[in-house]
Design an enzyme around this catalytic site. Structure first.
Site, PDB file in Angstrom:
ATOM      1  N   ARG A 266       7.527  -8.309 -11.639  1.00  0.00           N
ATOM      2  CA  ARG A 266       9.122  -8.545 -12.599  1.00  0.00           C
ATOM      3  C   ARG A 266       9.366  -7.762 -13.458  1.00  0.00           C
ATOM      4  NH1 ARG A 266      10.199 -13.874 -10.504  1.00  0.00           N
ATOM      5  NH2 ARG A 266       9.019 -14.723 -13.164  1.00  0.00           N
TER       6      ARG A 266
ATOM      7  N   SER B 221      -1.419  16.912  -3.243  1.00  0.00           N
ATOM      8  CA  SER B 221      -0.693  15.434  -2.455  1.00  0.00           C
ATOM      9  C   SER B 221      -0.766  14.238  -4.170  1.00  0.00           C
ATOM     10  CB  SER B 221      -1.843  14.848  -2.391  1.00  0.00           C
ATOM     11  OG  SER B 221      -2.865  14.393  -2.493  1.00  0.00           O
TER      12      SER B 221
ATOM     13  N   ASP C  82       2.419 -11.055 -18.475  1.00  0.00           N
ATOM     14  CA  ASP C  82       3.902 -10.950 -19.449  1.00  0.00           C
ATOM     15  C   ASP C  82       4.509 -11.787 -20.957  1.00  0.00           C
ATOM     16  OD1 ASP C  82       4.439 -12.551 -17.350  1.00  0.00           O
ATOM     17  OD2 ASP C  82       6.344 -11.972 -17.060  1.00  0.00           O
TER      18      ASP C  82
ATOM     19  N   THR D 108      -0.502 -15.978 -14.180  1.00  0.00           N
ATOM     20  CA  THR D 108       0.501 -14.927 -13.400  1.00  0.00           C
ATOM     21  C   THR D 108       0.031 -13.527 -13.762  1.00  0.00           C
ATOM     22  OG1 THR D 108       2.551 -13.420 -13.860  1.00  0.00           O
ATOM     23  CG2 THR D 108       1.947 -15.071 -15.844  1.00  0.00           C
TER      24      THR D 108
ATOM     25  N   ASP E  33       7.073 -17.528 -17.319  1.00  0.00           N
ATOM     26  CA  ASP E  33       7.499 -18.129 -18.802  1.00  0.00           C
ATOM     27  C   ASP E  33       8.519 -19.244 -18.178  1.00  0.00           C
ATOM     28  OD1 ASP E  33       8.597 -16.765 -17.012  1.00  0.00           O
ATOM     29  OD2 ASP E  33       9.406 -15.172 -17.790  1.00  0.00           O
TER      30      ASP E  33
ATOM     31  N   ASP F  59       1.381 -10.791 -13.568  1.00  0.00           N
ATOM     32  CA  ASP F  59       2.000 -10.137 -14.074  1.00  0.00           C
ATOM     33  C   ASP F  59       1.322  -9.761 -15.780  1.00  0.00           C
ATOM     34  OD1 ASP F  59       3.863 -10.310 -12.482  1.00  0.00           O
ATOM     35  OD2 ASP F  59       5.418 -10.747 -13.136  1.00  0.00           O
TER      36      ASP F  59
ATOM     37  N   ARG G  66       9.000 -23.292  -7.271  1.00  0.00           N
ATOM     38  CA  ARG G  66      10.200 -22.864  -8.594  1.00  0.00           C
ATOM     39  C   ARG G  66      11.597 -24.137  -8.424  1.00  0.00           C
ATOM     40  NH1 ARG G  66       7.808 -17.382 -10.059  1.00  0.00           N
ATOM     41  NH2 ARG G  66       7.153 -16.452  -8.141  1.00  0.00           N
TER      42      ARG G  66
ATOM     43  N   GLY H  80       5.083 -18.441  -9.823  1.00  0.00           N
ATOM     44  CA  GLY H  80       4.428 -18.027  -8.453  1.00  0.00           C
ATOM     45  C   GLY H  80       2.651 -18.061  -9.335  1.00  0.00           C
TER      46      GLY H  80
HETATM   47  O1  F6P Z   1       6.159 -13.745 -11.519  1.00  0.00           O
HETATM   48  C1  F6P Z   1       4.838 -12.951 -11.303  1.00  0.00           C
HETATM   49  C2  F6P Z   1       5.418 -12.554  -9.201  1.00  0.00           C
HETATM   50  O2  F6P Z   1       4.999 -12.398  -9.026  1.00  0.00           O
HETATM   51  C3  F6P Z   1       6.153 -11.478  -9.997  1.00  0.00           C
HETATM   52  O3  F6P Z   1       5.411  -9.826 -10.062  1.00  0.00           O
HETATM   53  C4  F6P Z   1       7.443 -10.840  -8.622  1.00  0.00           C
HETATM   54  O4  F6P Z   1       8.534 -10.200  -8.636  1.00  0.00           O
HETATM   55  C5  F6P Z   1       8.007 -12.334  -8.323  1.00  0.00           C
HETATM   56  O5  F6P Z   1       6.653 -12.941  -9.466  1.00  0.00           O
HETATM   57  C6  F6P Z   1       8.259 -12.773  -6.838  1.00  0.00           C
HETATM   58  O6  F6P Z   1       8.325 -13.798  -6.850  1.00  0.00           O
HETATM   59  P1  F6P Z   1       7.962 -14.934  -5.022  1.00  0.00           P
HETATM   60  O7  F6P Z   1       7.046 -14.833  -4.880  1.00  0.00           O
HETATM   61  O8  F6P Z   1       9.557 -15.907  -5.792  1.00  0.00           O
HETATM   62  O9  F6P Z   1       8.779 -13.744  -4.715  1.00  0.00           O
END
Ligand code: F6P
Length: 328
Positions: free
Chosen positions: A176, A220, A134, A130, A107, A132, A76, A15
């Site tokens: 994710r 809210s 992570d 990334t 990763d 994320d 990917r 990503g």
């Molecule tokens: O790993 C980065 C990320 O943006 C995640 O947060 C998300 O789940 C995933 O990629 C989405 O991937 P794609 O762009 O392949 O739908």
């Protein structure tokens, strides 16, 4: 193996993340500075397999530090998961006289890099990119800070309409398998509840928290849900469950999606990417391989791919407490 490295290739994979261009720029310019050639590989590992290369000079990367996405494009690659695919990639690198590879990604990218080193003993250094966050071995990954700022800006806007209509909003954010975006944007945007995969709070706890909010006179509410959270099957099911239990709630769901991956990188991400691009080239010239460079406690560090992929970047318990206290 110990011939001097005269040409380094760089690719972005997985990503995309804001700041990847700043990292590419830093790799290219560090190569120029240290007098080695630099080659850009298009579409990540897929471009490596297809030999989709372009020589990059310092001027090729002018005016990209402020741009989101990646000028090298990303993919990917399924083919790189096969031995045949990786063998083609190795042949192309050798044919082009490339002596080492810088991989920018998450990763999945590092898992591919590790396999490649094991099979071909080819020098590879990684840069964490990334949204994320992570990855173990760096406080922040490139793109995470920008994504957080994007998410907070959007939640602020949703809050305006949520409070005007006395509504309960479920907002799904990316991540994710990790709740870093949800937890930090949730605190930053003042969410009433934050659901993340690392801490399964359960539906009862969510219901209890919504009850408390009502009792305290909140009209809210914003619930930030990480896409990796497993309480409901997805954010829509979660909203349906609450709607069934509390028909009086006027509920809306917002899935922020890929907007979180775009946009001009924050200054933090640009500086991080610049530091890591330079560090990656220096690591290669020091004959290092199989590591990811990162920044920990404001120092440039490095960690083996194995650890970066397999070890958890822990959720900060103090942040969980802050989220709880500040949402009373
Ligand atoms: O790993 C980065 C990320 O943006 C995640 O947060 C998300 O789940 C995933 O990629 C989405 O991937 P794609 O762009 O392949 O739908």
């Amino acid at each position: 193996m110990n011939e001097p490295i005269k040409k380094i290739a760089v690719l972005t994979s997985g990503g995309d993340a804001p700041g990847m261009n700043a990292a590419i720029r830093a790799v290219v310019r560090a190569c120029t500075y240290y007098r080695v050639d630099c080659v850009g590989v298009y579409r990540g590992y897929q471009g490596l397999i297809e030999g989709d290369f372009e020589t990059l000079s310092a001027r090729h990367v002018s005016n990209i530090i402020n741009k989101g996405g990646t000028i090298l494009k990303s993919a990917r690659s399924e083919e790189f998961k096969t031995v045949e695919g990786r063998a083609k990639a190795y042949e192309n690198l050798k044919k082009a006289g490339i002596g080492a590879l810088v991989i920018i990604g998450g990763d999945g990218t590092f898992t591919g890099g590790l396999k490649f080193i094991e099979e071909f003993n080819f020098p590879v250094v990684g840069i964490p990119g990334t949204i994320d966050n992570d990855i173990y071995g760096t406080d922040n990954t490139i793109g995470y800070d920008t994504a957080l700022n994007t998410v907070v800006e959007v939640i602020d806007k949703i809050r305006d309409t949520a409070s005007s209509h006395n509504r309960l909003f479920f907002i799904e954010v990316m991540g994710r398998d990790a709740g870093f975006i949800a937890l930090n944007s949730g605190i930053g945007a003042g969410a009433e509840e934050i659901l993340i995969p690392e801490k399964n709070l359960g539906l009862d706890r969510l219901v209890e928290s919504l009850d408390k909010s009502r009792e305290k006179g909140k009209t809210s509410s914003i619930v930030v849900v990480s896409e990796g959270d497993k309480i409901g099957k997805n954010v829509f099911e979660l909203a349906d469950y609450i709607k069934e239990k509390y028909p009086f709630y006027d509920i809306r769901v917002s899935v922020l999606g890929h907007m979180q991956r775009g946009g001009s990188p924050s200054c933090y991400d640009r500086v991080l990417a610049s530091r890591l691009g330079v560090a990656a080239v220096e690591a290669i010239l020091d004959r290092t391989s199989g590591v990811m460079v990162g920044v920990t406690n404001n120092e440039v560090t490095s960690v083996g791919f194995n650890k970066a992929i397999k070890m958890n970047h822990d959720i900060n318990e103090e942040l969980l407490k802050v989220a709880e206290i500040t949402s009373v």
